[in-house]
Design an enzyme around this catalytic site. Structure first.
Site, PDB file in Angstrom:
ATOM      1  N   CYS A  87       0.848  -1.192   0.000  1.00  0.00           N
ATOM      2  CA  CYS A  87       0.000   0.000   0.000  1.00  0.00           C
ATOM      3  C   CYS A  87       0.884   1.242   0.000  1.00  0.00           C
ATOM      4  O   CYS A  87       1.764   1.390   0.850  1.00  0.00           O
ATOM      5  CB  CYS A  87      -0.895  -0.029   1.233  1.00  0.00           C
ATOM      6  SG  CYS A  87      -1.590   1.557   1.693  1.00  0.00           S
ATOM      7  N   GLU A  88       0.658   2.135  -0.954  1.00  0.00           N
ATOM      8  CA  GLU A  88       1.520   3.306  -1.050  1.00  0.00           C
ATOM      9  C   GLU A  88       1.266   4.328   0.047  1.00  0.00           C
ATOM     10  O   GLU A  88       2.051   5.251   0.224  1.00  0.00           O
ATOM     11  CB  GLU A  88       1.393   3.964  -2.425  1.00  0.00           C
ATOM     12  CG  GLU A  88       0.087   4.645  -2.695  1.00  0.00           C
ATOM     13  CD  GLU A  88       0.041   5.286  -4.084  1.00  0.00           C
ATOM     14  OE1 GLU A  88      -0.676   6.278  -4.236  1.00  0.00           O
ATOM     15  OE2 GLU A  88       0.721   4.794  -5.004  1.00  0.00           O
ATOM     16  N   HIS A  89       0.186   4.165   0.797  1.00  0.00           N
ATOM     17  CA  HIS A  89      -0.112   5.134   1.856  1.00  0.00           C
ATOM     18  C   HIS A  89       0.579   4.804   3.172  1.00  0.00           C
ATOM     19  O   HIS A  89       0.889   5.708   3.952  1.00  0.00           O
ATOM     20  CB  HIS A  89      -1.629   5.222   2.078  1.00  0.00           C
ATOM     21  CG  HIS A  89      -2.356   5.635   0.838  1.00  0.00           C
ATOM     22  ND1 HIS A  89      -3.505   5.003   0.401  1.00  0.00           N
ATOM     23  CD2 HIS A  89      -2.084   6.597  -0.077  1.00  0.00           C
ATOM     24  CE1 HIS A  89      -3.914   5.575  -0.723  1.00  0.00           C
ATOM     25  NE2 HIS A  89      -3.079   6.534  -1.029  1.00  0.00           N
ATOM     26  N   HIS A  90       0.793   3.509   3.457  1.00  0.00           N
ATOM     27  CA  HIS A  90       1.408   3.116   4.731  1.00  0.00           C
ATOM     28  C   HIS A  90       2.631   2.213   4.560  1.00  0.00           C
ATOM     29  O   HIS A  90       3.267   1.850   5.541  1.00  0.00           O
ATOM     30  CB  HIS A  90       0.383   2.379   5.613  1.00  0.00           C
ATOM     31  CG  HIS A  90      -0.828   3.199   5.929  1.00  0.00           C
ATOM     32  ND1 HIS A  90      -1.987   3.122   5.187  1.00  0.00           N
ATOM     33  CD2 HIS A  90      -1.052   4.118   6.888  1.00  0.00           C
ATOM     34  CE1 HIS A  90      -2.878   3.955   5.678  1.00  0.00           C
ATOM     35  NE2 HIS A  90      -2.346   4.577   6.705  1.00  0.00           N
ATOM     36  N   GLN A 128      -4.966  -0.615  -4.831  1.00  0.00           N
ATOM     37  CA  GLN A 128      -5.578  -1.742  -5.536  1.00  0.00           C
ATOM     38  C   GLN A 128      -6.367  -1.290  -6.764  1.00  0.00           C
ATOM     39  O   GLN A 128      -6.366  -1.972  -7.791  1.00  0.00           O
ATOM     40  CB  GLN A 128      -6.471  -2.522  -4.564  1.00  0.00           C
ATOM     41  CG  GLN A 128      -7.064  -3.779  -5.170  1.00  0.00           C
ATOM     42  CD  GLN A 128      -7.832  -4.597  -4.157  1.00  0.00           C
ATOM     43  OE1 GLN A 128      -7.486  -4.622  -2.981  1.00  0.00           O
ATOM     44  NE2 GLN A 128      -8.884  -5.261  -4.600  1.00  0.00           N
ATOM     45  N   HIS A 156      -5.891  -5.995   3.046  1.00  0.00           N
ATOM     46  CA  HIS A 156      -4.925  -4.923   3.256  1.00  0.00           C
ATOM     47  C   HIS A 156      -4.533  -4.863   4.723  1.00  0.00           C
ATOM     48  O   HIS A 156      -5.376  -4.626   5.590  1.00  0.00           O
ATOM     49  CB  HIS A 156      -5.531  -3.579   2.824  1.00  0.00           C
ATOM     50  CG  HIS A 156      -5.756  -3.481   1.350  1.00  0.00           C
ATOM     51  ND1 HIS A 156      -5.008  -2.665   0.539  1.00  0.00           N
ATOM     52  CD2 HIS A 156      -6.637  -4.124   0.535  1.00  0.00           C
ATOM     53  CE1 HIS A 156      -5.421  -2.786  -0.710  1.00  0.00           C
ATOM     54  NE2 HIS A 156      -6.399  -3.666  -0.739  1.00  0.00           N
ATOM     55  N   CYS A 158      -2.977  -2.599   6.149  1.00  0.00           N
ATOM     56  CA  CYS A 158      -3.191  -1.261   6.706  1.00  0.00           C
ATOM     57  C   CYS A 158      -4.599  -1.128   7.277  1.00  0.00           C
ATOM     58  O   CYS A 158      -4.867  -0.225   8.072  1.00  0.00           O
ATOM     59  CB  CYS A 158      -2.927  -0.174   5.652  1.00  0.00           C
ATOM     60  SG  CYS A 158      -3.952  -0.294   4.184  1.00  0.00           S
TER      61      CYS A 158
END
Length: 198
Positions: A87-90, A128, A156, A158
């Site tokens: 996940c590019e956010h976490h 995703q 996920h 996250c």
């Protein structure tokens, strides 16, 4: 006349700097209050750097296609292709399966290449929704089929390990192009073959 195979490689760039990544990982762990003094944690920054480098480096492959000499015009579907991405956010992993299918045009694809294409786009910080669309768009562009369908089901970490801690939840995304989007019967057949109720 045979069409030469397309060599697929990750975007060109400098490649991972494992020395810098290890130093950064050590700084991060220390900033989070984790002591690296023990024997079991001393090598952790290096292991972290190598693990992320592996996650972000897809293997090159040849996109092998063949003439559709028999005029096969039904769905070709690879179900349950393993998906692992971050996940590019976490920068936490998400894992699941992809179902990738297409309605052939003039050429058909070597079946293992469907899994290679999923891996190619998954080996980078991702969301995703984008991953699903990238696989479908790329297949449409390279293969020129009559239709493409991609469904990804993933869990996920996250969502499951932090924040809401929704253990056992999964996210489903889909992209349909061409006939699989426009024709209700073809769309229903695709979803039935994937096991997803469309």
């Amino acid at each position: 006349m045979s069409t030469p195979a397309l060599r697929v490689v990750h975007e060109s760039g400098p490649g991972p700097d494992l020395v810098a990544a290890e130093a950064a990982a050590a700084d991060l762990l220390t900033a989070l209050g984790i002591s690296l003094d023990s024997e079991s944690l001393r090598g952790t920054p290096g292991r972290m750097a190598r693990a992320y480098a592996e996650l972000f480096t897809p293997r090159p492959f040849d996109l092998t296609t063949f003439p559709n000499d028999e005029g096969y015009d039904e769905i070709v579907l690879a179900r349950g292709i393993p998906v692992r991405s971050v996940c590019e956010h976490h920068l936490l992993p998400f894992v699941g399966v992809a179902h990738v299918g297409y309605l052939p045009g003039e050429r058909i694809l070597g079946l293992s290449k469907l899994a290679r294409i999923v891996e190619h786009f998954a080996c980078r910080p991702q969301v995703q929704e984008r991953l699903t669309k990238q696989v479908a768009d790329w297949l449409e562009e390279q293969l020129e089929p009559r239709g493409v369908g991609v469904v990804i089901e993933a869990e996920h970490s996250c969502m499951t390990l932090r924040g809401v801690q929704a253990v056992g939840s999964s996210t489903v995304t889909s992209t349909l192009l061409g006939t699989l989007r426009e024709d209700a019967r073809s769309r229903s057949e695709f979803f039935a073959l994937t096991g997803i109720n469309g």
